[in-house]
Design a protein around this motif. Structure first.
Motif, mmCIF file in Angstrom:
data_model
loop_
_atom_site.group_PDB
_atom_site.id
_atom_site.type_symbol
_atom_site.label_atom_id
_atom_site.label_comp_id
_atom_site.label_asym_id
_atom_site.label_seq_id
_atom_site.Cartn_x
_atom_site.Cartn_y
_atom_site.Cartn_z
ATOM 1 N N ALA A 9 0.834 -1.208 0.000
ATOM 2 C CA ALA A 9 0.000 0.000 0.000
ATOM 3 C C ALA A 9 0.865 1.255 0.000
ATOM 4 O O ALA A 9 0.636 2.199 -0.767
ATOM 5 N N ARG A 10 1.892 1.243 0.833
ATOM 6 C CA ARG A 10 2.777 2.409 0.893
ATOM 7 C C ARG A 10 3.573 2.560 -0.403
ATOM 8 O O ARG A 10 3.717 3.663 -0.930
ATOM 9 N N GLU A 11 4.074 1.446 -0.935
ATOM 10 C CA GLU A 11 4.861 1.503 -2.165
ATOM 11 C C GLU A 11 4.020 2.016 -3.327
ATOM 12 O O GLU A 11 4.483 2.808 -4.152
ATOM 13 N N ALA A 12 2.773 1.562 -3.417
ATOM 14 C CA ALA A 12 1.893 2.019 -4.487
ATOM 15 C C ALA A 12 1.651 3.519 -4.382
ATOM 16 O O ALA A 12 1.642 4.236 -5.389
ATOM 17 N N ALA A 13 1.443 4.010 -3.155
ATOM 18 C CA ALA A 13 1.229 5.452 -2.957
ATOM 19 C C ALA A 13 2.478 6.243 -3.345
ATOM 20 O O ALA A 13 2.383 7.318 -3.952
ATOM 21 N N GLU A 14 3.649 5.720 -3.003
ATOM 22 C CA GLU A 14 4.897 6.400 -3.360
ATOM 23 C C GLU A 14 5.071 6.453 -4.878
ATOM 24 O O GLU A 14 5.514 7.460 -5.431
ATOM 25 N N ARG A 15 4.725 5.371 -5.539
ATOM 26 C CA ARG A 15 4.851 5.327 -7.000
ATOM 27 C C ARG A 15 3.917 6.344 -7.656
ATOM 28 O O ARG A 15 4.330 7.093 -8.559
ATOM 29 N N ILE A 16 2.684 6.392 -7.204
ATOM 30 C CA ILE A 16 1.729 7.346 -7.775
ATOM 31 C C ILE A 16 2.190 8.781 -7.491
ATOM 32 O O ILE A 16 2.107 9.657 -8.362
ATOM 33 N N GLY A 17 2.704 9.026 -6.282
ATOM 34 C CA GLY A 17 3.201 10.358 -5.954
ATOM 35 C C GLY A 17 4.339 10.776 -6.866
ATOM 36 O O GLY A 17 4.410 11.934 -7.303
ATOM 37 N N MET A 18 5.253 9.849 -7.174
ATOM 38 C CA MET A 18 6.361 10.154 -8.075
ATOM 39 C C MET A 18 5.847 10.498 -9.467
ATOM 40 O O MET A 18 6.308 11.455 -10.114
ATOM 41 N N LEU A 19 4.861 9.724 -9.951
ATOM 42 C CA LEU A 19 4.310 9.988 -11.273
ATOM 43 C C LEU A 19 3.636 11.355 -11.335
ATOM 44 O O LEU A 19 3.782 12.094 -12.315
ATOM 45 N N LEU A 20 2.919 11.705 -10.283
ATOM 46 C CA LEU A 20 2.256 13.012 -10.248
ATOM 47 C C LEU A 20 3.271 14.146 -10.275
ATOM 48 O O LEU A 20 3.121 15.132 -11.010
ATOM 49 N N ARG A 21 4.327 14.028 -9.465
ATOM 50 C CA ARG A 21 5.343 15.087 -9.416
ATOM 51 C C ARG A 21 6.118 15.192 -10.717
ATOM 52 O O ARG A 21 6.701 16.245 -11.023
ATOM 53 N N SER A 22 6.128 14.102 -11.507
ATOM 54 C CA SER A 22 6.849 14.125 -12.780
ATOM 55 C C SER A 22 6.251 15.131 -13.753
ATOM 56 O O SER A 22 6.928 15.592 -14.680
ATOM 57 N N THR A 23 4.984 15.499 -13.578
ATOM 58 C CA THR A 23 4.369 16.498 -14.462
ATOM 59 C C THR A 23 4.942 17.887 -14.220
ATOM 60 O O THR A 23 4.864 18.750 -15.100
#
Length: 622
Positions: free
Chosen positions: A200-214
């Motif tokens: 759960a934490r890893e998935a949230a971290e991955r999504i956060g990284m993708l969002l910040r990539s914009t």
């Protein structure tokens, strides 16, 4: 807390990530998206909100419960507040910039954008929206992210308007600020593919990284929130809202599993005891002469004490189900939703000024025996009646199992009851905003932050640590703008990360610095008008007097660079003054003389230039 066999328990979890977008204007109006100090408010107005029926004539259960306490909502309005934010004018068209960012996010999540975005209304009557609903639109579906424990599907991507910011909770209502209301917000909902707290934490971290990539999402506390949906096979789906930190997600999942396991054990024990919940009663007479401060205060204010007998519950109301939270805490959470301060129960009494004699009299008053428990509420008459009914209803559910509900995340990794899970009756079409076509070919897929780290090292020569700091930092976009303008990459990165951090630690108000401050200051250094070593002093001056331009700050602080002739003259003078040392030590005298040269130039020279000329002059004499 015990570590459970999550596979054996049938743990299923999913995430809802809410992220504010960093657009110039709000989603349905042209107002700015910056937050304001409440003291800047120009005026206030108040509203009372009530739930409405859907197009099918249904009322959402969560909205109905929210409205059972009559509250006044006051709103802080600013000089930028418009009629759309006040709900005195229909919303405008969907913001183009927000539409483009959400399409970029959809591509990063490998999602299929919908052909046409139709705005919907979602009923919300907690005062966080002046209209009584939140506007939301489905933008994309069916994506996927990778984790070390396998892929996690992404169900949907929504584009929404952010709610108003809660400023103060009051006895009769809530004070909100309208500066945050309407900021574009994306909601990303995963499929229930998560099977461990760590995933759960890893998935949230991955999504956060993708969002910040914009490069187009807001950063800082409150700009991103995670909701976590958790259930186990024998339990129920629970949504935990408002997780502020990624560090809390795995603890929340673990603690929710523990809560459900313990509630199931309590259910089994209650059923074995043939437990039941009795009728609520007025037991004010029992406490007429009480020394309990809480009860005495309520009675002195014209209140009453209500009670409910919990037959067969003895010892179980006080049983811990999460760290420092018990079944009695669950009952208390429901009572608080009806306006009470909480409950007392006999598993914890005598205490709080309640005596043994009062406990015995209480048991007699409600016909409770040794195997039974009693819960009480002391409050104003209408509040006491509603609160004890709510506690009784929750106790009845405990006999049956675990309720599906929405819970609030606490800072310690536990959670508290908020309201029932919302249903389909809370959504209906928004008729004031026309549908918008979504074309993914209009945007390019952003470069991932992980890719940026590699590029910064290869293209700009940054070391791995600094490259990662910049790529994942809040000023990544500003760094790229500075480099594109001709600023040395190492100087830009060091200034935006290390220098700003040092200034903040020294108490400099770096929050006053704008992008233009940084770009202008770095530009002066790049043009050799300000020495590299003075960039910290220049930024300090701008932070303390932000109305100045960078050039004005340079002139006021005397930070301009000496020209080459001035540098040469100062270096020659220092070398000649130390002629004997130069003859004896040669280049060994460099370090001592370098400091003397910089001092002679008052720090108003580039260190690299001074170093070059000093080596040249020493070489002539050595």
């Amino acid at each position: 807390m015990s570590e459970y066999d999550y596979e054996d328990l049938g743990l299923v979890a999913g995430l809802e990530i809410h992220q504010q977008l960093d657009t110039e204007t709000k989603l349905f109006c042209e107002c700015p998206t910056r937050l304001r100090d409440p003291e800047e408010a120009a005026r206030t107005f108040t509203r009372y909100l009530h739930p409405t029926k859907s197009e099918l004539g249904e009322i959402d259960e969560a909205a109905l419960e929210e409205s059972q306490v009559d509250r006044e909502f006051e709103y802080l309005a600013y000089d930028t507040t418009c009629l759309v934010e006040e709900d005195d004018e229909p919303p405008h068209r969907l913001d183009d910039e927000a539409r483009e960012v959400v399409l970029e996010i959809a591509q990063l999540l490998d999602m299929d954008a919908v052909d046409q975005a139709q705005v919907m209304r979602k009923i919300v009557v907690d005062g966080s929206n002046t209209s009584g609903f939140q506007r939301s639109t489905l933008a994309a579906r069916d994506g996927e992210i990778e984790t070390s424990e396998g892929p996690v599907g992404v169900e949907d991507l929504m584009l929404e308007e952010e709610s108003a910011q809660r400023v103060e909770e009051r006895e009769d209502g809530v004070l909100y600020s309208l500066d945050r209301l309407g900021i574009p917000l994306v909601e990303i909902g995963t499929k229930p593919d998560i099977s461990t707290p760590e995933q759960a934490r890893e998935a949230a971290e991955r999504i956060g990284m993708l969002l910040r990539s914009t490069g187009q999402v807001k950063r800082g506390l409150g700009t991103i929130r995670q909701d976590v949906n958790v259930s186990i096979e024998a339990g129920a789906r629970v949504e935990m809202k408002g997780v502020q930190s990624l560090d809390d997600i795995d603890d929340l999942v673990r603690n929710e599993v523990e809560r459900q396991v313990e509630l199931l054990a309590i259910r089994d024990e209650l059923q074995e005891r043939d437990a039941a919940v009795g009728e609520t009663r007025d037991v004010t007479d029992v406490f007429e002469g009480t020394d309990s401060g809480v009860i005495r205060s309520a009675l002195d204010d014209g209140g009453k004490v209500t009670a409910v007998p919990l037959y067969g519950f003895d010892g179980l109301v006080g049983r811990e189900i999460q760290p420092d939270r018990r079944l009695g805490t669950e009952l208390s959470d429901h009572a608080k939703r009806r306006g009470a301060g909480g409950i007392f129960h006999t598993d914890e009494l005598p205490a709080y000024g309640v005596t043994e004699d009062e406990v015995a009299a209480l048991r007699d008053a409600v016909d409770a025996g040794e195997d039974d428990a009693v819960a009480i509420v002391a409050a104003a008459p209408d509040v006491a009646e509603g609160a004890i009914e709510a506690a009784a209803e929750r106790a009845e559910v405990a006999v049956e199992g675990i309720p599906e509900e929405t819970r609030g995340a606490n800072e310690d990794g536990t959670s508290r009851y908020l309201r029932p899970l919302p249903g389909a009756a809370r959504m209906y079409p928004e008729t004031d905003v026309p549908p918008v076509d979504l074309d993914p070919t209009e945007v390019e897929t952003p470069e991932l932050l992980t890719e940026k780290v590699d590029r910064y090292q290869d293209e700009y020569g940054l070391d791995a640590g600094l490259a990662e700091q910049v790529a994942y930092g809040r000023r990544m976009t500003l760094f790229e703008r500075a480099v594109d303008a001709g600023v040395d990459a190492t100087l830009a990165a060091g200034t935006l990360e290390s220098t700003v951090t040092e200034l903040r630690r020294d108490g400099v108000p770096v929050e006053n610095l704008t992008d233009d401050h940084f770009l202008d200051a770095l530009g002066l250094v790049a043009d050799d008008e300000v020495p590299k070593g003075s960039v910290g002093e220049l930024l300090t001056a701008l932070a303390e007097t932000p109305e100045l331009t960078a050039r004005e700050a340079v002139e006021r602080e005397g930070l301009g660079s000496a020209d080459e002739d001035e540098v040469r003259e100062a270096v020659v003078e220092v070398v000649e003054r130390n002629d004997e040392q130069v003859e004896e030590q040669g280049m060994g005298a460099f370090s001592a003389l370098m400091g003397e040269c910089m001092g002679a130039l008052g720090g108003q020279a580039d260190g690299d230039l001074v170093s070059e000329m000093l080596r040249e002059e020493i070489g002539k004499r050595a």
